[in-house]
Design a protein around this motif. Structure first.
Motif, PDB file in Angstrom:
ATOM      1  N   PRO A 128     -33.052 -18.386  29.714  1.00 40.15           N
ATOM      2  CA  PRO A 128     -33.182 -17.035  29.169  1.00 40.15           C
ATOM      3  C   PRO A 128     -33.803 -16.117  30.213  1.00 40.15           C
ATOM      4  O   PRO A 128     -34.648 -16.549  31.003  1.00 40.15           O
ATOM      5  CB  PRO A 128     -34.132 -17.214  27.980  1.00 40.15           C
ATOM      6  N   ASN A 129     -33.379 -14.874  30.222  1.00 40.75           N
ATOM      7  CA  ASN A 129     -33.890 -13.852  31.144  1.00 40.75           C
ATOM      8  C   ASN A 129     -33.614 -14.143  32.626  1.00 40.75           C
ATOM      9  O   ASN A 129     -34.151 -13.480  33.497  1.00 40.75           O
ATOM     10  CB  ASN A 129     -35.402 -13.624  30.973  1.00 40.75           C
ATOM     11  N   GLU A 134     -27.965 -12.799  33.296  1.00 45.24           N
ATOM     12  CA  GLU A 134     -27.801 -11.369  33.070  1.00 45.24           C
ATOM     13  C   GLU A 134     -26.598 -10.821  33.826  1.00 45.24           C
ATOM     14  O   GLU A 134     -25.784 -10.091  33.265  1.00 45.24           O
ATOM     15  CB  GLU A 134     -29.054 -10.610  33.468  1.00 45.24           C
ATOM     16  N   SER A 135     -26.450 -11.254  35.096  1.00 47.31           N
ATOM     17  CA  SER A 135     -25.361 -10.667  35.877  1.00 47.31           C
ATOM     18  C   SER A 135     -24.004 -11.058  35.304  1.00 47.31           C
ATOM     19  O   SER A 135     -23.133 -10.214  35.121  1.00 47.31           O
ATOM     20  CB  SER A 135     -25.494 -11.092  37.344  1.00 47.31           C
ATOM     21  N   VAL A 136     -23.835 -12.352  34.992  1.00 51.91           N
ATOM     22  CA  VAL A 136     -22.533 -12.799  34.480  1.00 51.91           C
ATOM     23  C   VAL A 136     -22.245 -12.149  33.124  1.00 51.91           C
ATOM     24  O   VAL A 136     -21.164 -11.605  32.877  1.00 51.91           O
ATOM     25  CB  VAL A 136     -22.514 -14.331  34.318  1.00 51.91           C
ATOM     26  N   MET A 137     -23.233 -12.195  32.272  1.00 50.14           N
ATOM     27  CA  MET A 137     -23.047 -11.709  30.917  1.00 50.14           C
ATOM     28  C   MET A 137     -22.775 -10.211  30.926  1.00 50.14           C
ATOM     29  O   MET A 137     -21.856  -9.733  30.280  1.00 50.14           O
ATOM     30  CB  MET A 137     -24.340 -12.009  30.157  1.00 50.14           C
ATOM     31  N   ALA A 139     -21.677  -8.185  33.273  1.00 49.39           N
ATOM     32  CA  ALA A 139     -20.396  -7.787  33.850  1.00 49.39           C
ATOM     33  C   ALA A 139     -19.283  -7.957  32.824  1.00 49.39           C
ATOM     34  O   ALA A 139     -18.444  -7.075  32.628  1.00 49.39           O
ATOM     35  CB  ALA A 139     -20.116  -8.617  35.094  1.00 49.39           C
ATOM     36  N   ASN A 140     -19.295  -9.096  32.114  1.00 46.91           N
ATOM     37  CA  ASN A 140     -18.196  -9.352  31.187  1.00 46.91           C
ATOM     38  C   ASN A 140     -18.301  -8.545  29.904  1.00 46.91           C
ATOM     39  O   ASN A 140     -17.294  -8.106  29.361  1.00 46.91           O
ATOM     40  CB  ASN A 140     -18.114 -10.843  30.893  1.00 46.91           C
ATOM     41  N   MET A 141     -19.524  -8.328  29.422  1.00 41.90           N
ATOM     42  CA  MET A 141     -19.691  -7.518  28.226  1.00 41.90           C
ATOM     43  C   MET A 141     -19.220  -6.083  28.496  1.00 41.90           C
ATOM     44  O   MET A 141     -18.577  -5.467  27.658  1.00 41.90           O
ATOM     45  CB  MET A 141     -21.161  -7.506  27.786  1.00 41.90           C
ATOM     46  N   LEU A 142     -19.530  -5.573  29.693  1.00 38.09           N
ATOM     47  CA  LEU A 142     -19.062  -4.232  30.048  1.00 38.09           C
ATOM     48  C   LEU A 142     -17.540  -4.191  30.057  1.00 38.09           C
ATOM     49  O   LEU A 142     -16.917  -3.252  29.560  1.00 38.09           O
ATOM     50  CB  LEU A 142     -19.594  -3.823  31.428  1.00 38.09           C
ATOM     51  N   GLN A 143     -16.939  -5.267  30.588  1.00 36.64           N
ATOM     52  CA  GLN A 143     -15.466  -5.331  30.629  1.00 36.64           C
ATOM     53  C   GLN A 143     -14.868  -5.336  29.230  1.00 36.64           C
ATOM     54  O   GLN A 143     -13.846  -4.703  28.976  1.00 36.64           O
ATOM     55  CB  GLN A 143     -15.026  -6.622  31.327  1.00 36.64           C
ATOM     56  N   ILE A 144     -15.532  -6.095  28.324  1.00 32.36           N
ATOM     57  CA  ILE A 144     -15.016  -6.162  26.954  1.00 32.36           C
ATOM     58  C   ILE A 144     -15.085  -4.780  26.313  1.00 32.36           C
ATOM     59  O   ILE A 144     -14.132  -4.306  25.693  1.00 32.36           O
ATOM     60  CB  ILE A 144     -15.804  -7.193  26.127  1.00 32.36           C
ATOM     61  N   GLY A 145     -16.236  -4.114  26.493  1.00 34.01           N
ATOM     62  CA  GLY A 145     -16.387  -2.758  25.963  1.00 34.01           C
ATOM     63  C   GLY A 145     -15.290  -1.847  26.487  1.00 34.01           C
ATOM     64  O   GLY A 145     -14.673  -1.088  25.731  1.00 34.01           O
TER      65      GLY A 145
END
Lengths: 276, 390
Positions: A128-129, A134-137, A139-145
Motif C-alpha cells: 500500500p502507498n 501508484e504509478s501503475v494504477m 496511469a491506467n485509471m486515467l486511461q479508463i476515465g
C-alpha cells in the motif's frame, strides 16, 4: 437449467467447442476457438466470444422472439458504431438475431483480464502507498476515465459500467513479435482498457445519462474495491475530465454540464428524487 | 423530513408478560385497514417466535366503473369508517388465555396494547391525514406511544413474517408503487423502480377505459378477463436497465381500446397481424403478459446482482396469479424459491403496519406526536432498519 441452455447454444452453432465463462440474468457468454467463416483454427486458443441470449420461458413466445431479436441487433449495431469510431470494444463477427447469438472477437486477447481482477491482483502484489502501485494504477485509471469520456463525447452511454465490464489488455503496438509479452503481467506499463458488454448501452446526448453512467461506475468501484475507492474514483474522474478538456472550449462547456449533473445524481442516487 | 425519537433503552413488555401487542392503522390509498398484532419475546424453545395476527380487518372505498378514487372522497370514507373499524377490531381480537394468564380467552382491552402504529407515507395526502388524525386521537385517549411506519416497509416485513423468507429480493407491486428491493446494511435498497406510473395504476386506469367494475378490485377483474384472451397484441416494452416505464404502454393500449370501441373506425389497429378482430380480453391478456414480463425481468436482474435465489412478491398486484406463475417459472429455472402471500396480506392492510411498527417500537423507536406528520413521498431506503443485522 444451465445445461439445457448450453445444449441450445451448441445446437445453434453446429456443435463447435464452447466454454462457458459467465452467466448473467439475460445472457450466457462462451469462448470458442472457432470462427464462423474462416477454416478450422491451427491452435485451440479461445479467440472468439459468443454471447447467447436464451429464450425466457416465462415470456410470451411472440414477445420473447421480438425482444431477443431487438436486443441482439441493437447491441451489434452499437458495437459496429464503436468499431467505426475506433473505440476499443469487441468487434462483431457474426449476428444471429433470431436465435440471439452474437459472435465477437476476444478483444482482451489471451493476456487480458477484467479491471476488477487486475485491481485485486495489484492490491495483493504491491505494498500500500508504494510508488510502484501508484504509478501503475494511476496511469491506467486515467486511461479508463479517458476511454469513458471518448464514449460519451460520441453520445453513447454504456448503461452498466462496472469494473468487471472493463477489460485491460497489453497495448497492441507493444505486443509485436520482437517484444514478447509475459502472460498475466499485471505490472506491464503498456496496458490499455477495453469496454465490453453493451447489452444496456444506448445513444444519448443527455448530460444526465452520462452522469448516471459515471455514478454507476463510482458505486461499483465503492462496492468491489472498498479500501482505496476514493483514490480510484478521483483518478477515473480526472482522466474523464482531461479527455473532455482536450476537446478545447466546446469540451469544457460539455464537461461542466456533465459534472453539474453528476453532483445532482450523487445527491439523490440513481433514482428519481422523492423529496417534496 | 421524518423524525423519530430513538431511545437507548429497549422497551419492556407490560408487567408479567412476555409479549407485545400493537394496533396498526393503514389508509394510504382507498383501503382503510386496522390490524392487531401480538409478538412474543424469544424463549429457549422458540428462539424466533412467529407473530400472531389477532385481527385483520379492512374496508375498501369502491367507486363506480370508469371512475377512480379521488383523494377528498377517499379521505371522507376513511373518516367515516375509522372509528367503527377500530372498535370492531378490539371486539374481534381474542387474547388467548395462555397469554393473559387468565382462565379463559377474552377480547383484547385497550390497556393490553403497547403502541399505536400508523402509516406515515408514502400515499395520497388526504387519506393519510385522516388516518394519522385518528391515530393521534387514540394515542392521546389511551396514553400509548405512536409509531410512524413506512408503508413499503410494512409490506416487506409482513411478507417476510408470513412466508418465513430470510433474505429475499422483494418485488413490491401495488397501485402506487413498483420497486425491486434488496436488503443490505440496514436499509432496504431500491434496485429498480418505475420511472413514471405504478403497475397497479396502469391496470386500474386501463380498467377505467374498459369500464369494468372496480369491485372487488380492477386488477382482479382484468385478470379474469385476461384468462379468456387468445391473441397476443404487441405492445411497447420499456425496461431501462433496472428500471421500467409504463405510461407509454398505457397510452398505447388505451388508444387500441378506444379504436375497438369506436364502431365507425376502420383502423388497422383493430385487427391482429393474422387478421382477427382484437377483443378487450385480448388487450387485458397482452397488457398483463407485457408488463409482468418486464417485472420478472428486472427481478431476475436484481437476483443476479445480489446473488440470492429467493423472491418475495408483496403489494396488491402480487395477488395476481399470472404474475406469480411467471415469476415461479423464472425462479425455478434459477433453482430458487418464490414466496407470495394471499390477498389478506398482499392488499393494503393494518396488520402489516402493526408488524413493522412493533419491530421499530421494540428497538426503542417511537414517533413524537409533534413529529407525527405524514408525507406523500417517503422512500423505502430512507428508513433505518434497526431490527436486522448486516
Amino acid at each position: 437449467m444451465a445445461e439445457n441452455i448450453i445444449k441450445q447454444a451448441h445446437a445453434y452453432t453446429a456443435n463447435i467447442p464452447l466454454a462457458l465463462i459467465s452467466q448473467g440474468a439475460e445472457a450466457l457468454v462462451f469462448t470458442s476457438p472457432v470462427h464462423p467463416y474462416l477454416p478450422s483454427p491451427p491452435t485451440c486458443a479461445p479467440d472468439y466470444i459468443l454471447k447467447y441470449r436464451p429464450p425466457k420461458p416465462y415470456r410470451h413466445p411472440v414477445l420473447d422472439a421480438q425482444l431477443t431479436k431487438h436486443r441482439t441487433l441493437s447491441e451489434a449495431r452499437l458495437l459496429h458504431k464503436l468499431a467505426l469510431l475506433d473505440i476499443p470494444a469487441p468487434r462483431v463477427i457474426h449476428v444471429n438475431p433470431k436465435h440471439g447469438l452474437l459472435w465477437m472477437n476476444n478483444v482482451a486477447g489471451p493476456h487480458g483480464f477484467s479491471v476488477k481482477q487486475w485491481v485485486w491482483d495489484i492490491e495483493l502484489a504491491t505494498a500500500p502507498n508504494s510508488a510502484l502501485r501508484e504509478s501503475v494504477m494511476k496511469a491506467n485509471m486515467l486511461q479508463i476515465g479517458a476511454l469513458i469520456a471518448k464514449l460519451h463525447l460520441n453520445d453513447i452511454v454504456h448503461g452498466d459500467l462496472t469494473t468487471s465490464n472493463i477489460m485491460i489488455r497489453p497495448k497492441m503496438a507493444a505486443a509485436d513479435a520482437s517484444v514478447p509479452v509475459p502472460p498475466h503481467n499485471i505490472l506491464n506499463p503498456n496496458l490499455e482498457p477495453v469496454l465490453i458488454d453493451f447489452g444496456l448501452g444506448s445513444h444519448s446526448a443527455l448530460a444526465e445519462d452520462k452522469a448516471v453512467d459515471i455514478y454507476v461506475l463510482e458505486r461499483a468501484v465503492e462496492s468491489t474495491h472498498p479500501v482505496n475507492s476514493e483514490t480510484y474514483k478521483t483518478w477515473l474522474l480526472d482522466g474523464y475530465v482531461q479527455e473532455y478538456e482536450r476537446g478545447g472550449k466546446g469540451g469544457k462547456i460539455r464537461i461542466k454540464e456533465v459534472l453539474r449533473k453528476l453532483d445532482e445524481v450523487r445527491q439523490r442516487g440513481r433514482k428519481r428524487s422523492m423529496v417534496g | 423530513m421524518i423524525c423519530y425519537d430513538i431511545s437507548d433503552k429497549f422497551p419492556a413488555p407490560q408487567e408479567g408478560r412476555n409479549y407485545f401487542v400493537a394496533i396498526g392503522l393503514e389508509g394510504s390509498a382507498n383501503k382503510l385497514g386496522v390490524g392487531i398484532m401480538l409478538q412474543q419475546l424469544p424463549t429457549k424453545h422458540t428462539p424466533v417466535p412467529r407473530a400472531q395476527v389477532l385481527c385483520n380487518i379492512r374496508d375498501t372505498y369502491i367507486t363506480p366503473p370508469g371512475e377512480g378514487f379521488l383523494p377528498r372522497d377517499t379521505a371522507r370514507h376513511h373518516r367515516n369508517w375509522v372509528v367503527r373499524l377500530i372498535k370492531r377490531s378490539l371486539e374481534e381480537s381474542v387474547l388467548p388465555a395462555k397469554m393473559s394468564g387468565e382462565v379463559e380467552n377474552r377480547p383484547i382491552r385497550v390497556n393490553d396494547i403497547d403502541c399505536i402504529c400508523f402509516t406515515q407515507g408514502p400515499g395520497m395526502g388526504a387519506p393519510l391525514q385522516s388516518v394519522v388524525l385518528a391515530a393521534r386521537a387514540i394515542s392521546l385517549m389511551w396514553k400509548k406511544p405512536l409509531v410512524g411506519v413506512n408503508h413499503c416497509i410494512g409490506h416487506i416485513e409482513m411478507g417476510r413474517e408470513i412466508t418465513g423468507a430470510l433474505n429475499p429480493v422483494v418485488l413490491y407491486v401495488s397501485g402506487g408503487n413498483t420497486q425491486v428491493i434488496a436488503y443490505s446494511h440496514q436499509r432496504y435498497r431500491i434496485f429498480g423502480e418505475t420511472l413514471d406510473i405504478a403497475v397497479g395504476n396502469c391496470l386500474d386506469r386501463f380498467a377505467r377505459t374498459l369500464k369494468i367494475p372496480n369491485y372487488p378490485s380492477p386488477g382482479y377483474n382484468i385478470e379474469q378477463l385476461a384468462k379468456n384472451g387468445k391473441n397476443f397484441v404487441e405492445l411497447p416494452y420499456t425496461v431501462k436497465g433496472m428500471d421500467l416505464s409504463m405510461s407509454g404502454i398505457l397510452a398505447y393500449v388505451d388508444n387500441l381500446a378506444n379504436e375497438i370501441f369506436n364502431e365507425k373506425s376502420n383502423s388497422k389497429l383493430k385487427y391482429t397481424t393474422t387478421g382477427q378482430k382484437i377483443t378487450p380480453e385480448d388487450l387485458c391478456y397482452s397488457l398483463q403478459e407485457t408488463i409482468f414480463a418486464m417485472l420478472v425481468e428486472i427481478t431476475e436482474r436484481a437476483m443476479a446482482h445480489v446473488n440470492t435465489n429467493q423472491v418475495l412478491i408483496v403489494g396488491g398486484v402480487g395477488c395476481n396469479e399470472r404474475l406469480q406463475e411467471m415469476m415461479k417459472t423464472m425462479v425455478v429455472d434459477r433453482q430458487g424459491e418464490i414466496f407470495a402471500t394471499d390477498e389478506s396480506f398482499c392488499i393494503d392492510n393494518g396488520i402489516m403496519i402493526a408488524q413493522a411498527g412493533l419491530l421499530s417500537y421494540r428497538e426503542g423507536i417511537t414517533t413524537n406526536i409533534k413529529s407525527s406528520v405524514c408525507t406523500q413521498r417517503f422512500r423505502t431506503d430512507e428508513v433505518f432498519i434497526k431490527w436486522r443485522t448486516n
